[in-house]
Design an enzyme around this catalytic site. Structure first.
Site, PDB file in Angstrom:
ATOM      1  N   MET A   1     -83.286  -1.933  56.199  1.00  0.00           N
ATOM      2  CA  MET A   1     -82.830  -0.266  56.824  1.00  0.00           C
ATOM      3  C   MET A   1     -81.356  -1.238  57.412  1.00  0.00           C
ATOM      4  O   MET A   1     -80.817   0.224  56.856  1.00  0.00           O
ATOM      5  CB  MET A   1     -83.230  -0.616  58.406  1.00  0.00           C
ATOM      6  N   ALA A   2     -81.244  -2.236  57.107  1.00  0.00           N
ATOM      7  CA  ALA A   2     -79.732  -2.659  56.911  1.00  0.00           C
ATOM      8  C   ALA A   2     -79.233  -3.146  56.655  1.00  0.00           C
ATOM      9  O   ALA A   2     -80.470  -4.870  55.880  1.00  0.00           O
ATOM     10  CB  ALA A   2     -79.003  -1.867  58.495  1.00  0.00           C
ATOM     11  N   LYS A  22     -73.089  -4.933  61.262  1.00  0.00           N
ATOM     12  CA  LYS A  22     -74.856  -3.878  60.376  1.00  0.00           C
ATOM     13  C   LYS A  22     -74.309  -2.787  60.093  1.00  0.00           C
ATOM     14  O   LYS A  22     -74.213  -1.200  61.062  1.00  0.00           O
ATOM     15  CB  LYS A  22     -76.015  -4.479  61.706  1.00  0.00           C
ATOM     16  N   ASP A 128     -90.395  -8.099  67.502  1.00  0.00           N
ATOM     17  CA  ASP A 128     -89.686  -9.421  66.192  1.00  0.00           C
ATOM     18  C   ASP A 128     -89.856 -10.631  65.928  1.00  0.00           C
ATOM     19  O   ASP A 128     -88.690 -10.418  65.323  1.00  0.00           O
ATOM     20  CB  ASP A 128     -88.939  -7.731  65.655  1.00  0.00           C
TER      21      ASP A 128
END
Length: 318
Positions: A1-2, A22, A128
């Site tokens: 995503m980044a 980020k 996560d």
């Protein structure tokens, strides 16, 4: 995503201290679900202030590009530490693995049950917890990062049928099933990480994704049972097995109870937990000959101005 970049503040009144920026991938900027996830990560991260959590400092947008600015941690991930130990034919020492576990549990205890500066309950589930999201600094400090798939009690539940959020090999059975999760899911994930640090082998393996998910969903602990006692003492096996129970209600009640069990084990085993012993091992295996300075920024800086008026420059970090 980044992607994450080494960055620095720029301008006449900036301190030029290193930062981590980020940046959301531009190709995802037009996807509402990813934008919401990234904004949610920033919203949650800015509320979390704990020494064992990578601190978020600011969030902004420039020309449609989103950026989350965080403290720069000069160190390595647990994934990298495991690879270093494996190359040397070693396992991560008991004291280091248990120290990492205790420090991450402090972060989780705060995220699960702590309160923000305004006194509001955090009720954050990381979802996560994995070796790549646990950093060990050049000072031996342990920090949890990447709240990109976090669940909180602020009404953000972007879970779609058939979509799993987390990393294969570390998700709890309830996470694999797509059920709602609480903090005990993070405890399951951390126990899998500790096992992997100690043995240099994943707790759950499969020839196919389906086989791997099945073993995770069933909490198949054959690898834990088979682990040699000299690498994983019986008392520690029992602690990990408790955190890895298939039913959340059978696990430790919370991160504090899990941490207490690990600290009791460390006392019984005569282990010295702390940053000093961790740093000694890191240097002995050549991770850091000494505390390092952040690497210099390379190439043309990428500059973005946040809504708060801060300006940053950065280059991609390996």
């Amino acid at each position: 995503m980044a992607s994450v970049h080494i960055a620095r503040s720029i301008g006449p009144h900036r301190s030029n201290v290193p930062l981590a920026a980020k940046r959301m991938h531009p190709q995802l900027a037009g996807t509402p679900s990813y934008v919401r996830m990234f904004r949610k990560e920033a919203q949650v991260s800015l509320r979390l202030m704990h020494p064992n959590i990578v601190r978020a400092l600011d969030f902004g947008e420039q020309d449609g590009e989103l950026m989350l600015v965080m403290e720069y941690v000069d160190g390595a991930t647990c994934s990298q530490l495991k690879r270093v130990a494996t190359k040397r034919g070693q396992a991560v020492p008991l004291a280091v693995a248990v120290h990492v576990g205790v420090e991450v549990l402090r972060a989780l205890s705060y995220a699960h049950g702590g309160r923000s500066g305004r006194g509001d309950p955090l009720s954050v589930v990381h979802r996560d917890v994995s070796p790549g999201n646990i950093l060990v600094s050049a000072h031996g400090q342990v920090k949890l990062t990447d709240f990109g798939v976090v669940r909180s009690d602020e009404g953000f539940h972007e879970t779609c049928p058939g979509v799993l959020k987390g990393k294969f090999g570390y998700m709890s059975p309830e996470q694999v099933a797509g059920d709602d999760v609480d903090g005990r899911s993070d405890l399951f994930s951390l126990a899998a990480v500790i096992f992997e640090l100690l043995t240099a082998k994943p707790l759950f393996e499969g020839r196919t994704a389906f086989e791997l998910l099945t073993r995770m969903h069933e909490a198949d602990l054959r690898a834990l049972v088979a682990a040699r006692l000299e690498h994983v003492p019986l008392e520690l096996k029992c602690i990990l097995a408790n955190a890895l129970e298939r039913r959340p209600s059978a696990r430790f009640r919370d991160a504090r109870e899990f941490s207490g069990a690990l600290e009791t084990f460390a006392r019984h085993a005569g282990l010295s937990l702390g940053a000093a012993s961790t740093l000694t091992w890191l240097r002995s295996v050549g991770v850091w000959p000494a505390v390092q300075q952040p690497p210099p920024l390379a190439g043309q800086p990428i500059v973005a101005t946040a809504t708060s008026g801060n300006t940053w420059g950065g280059s991609p970090r390996d």
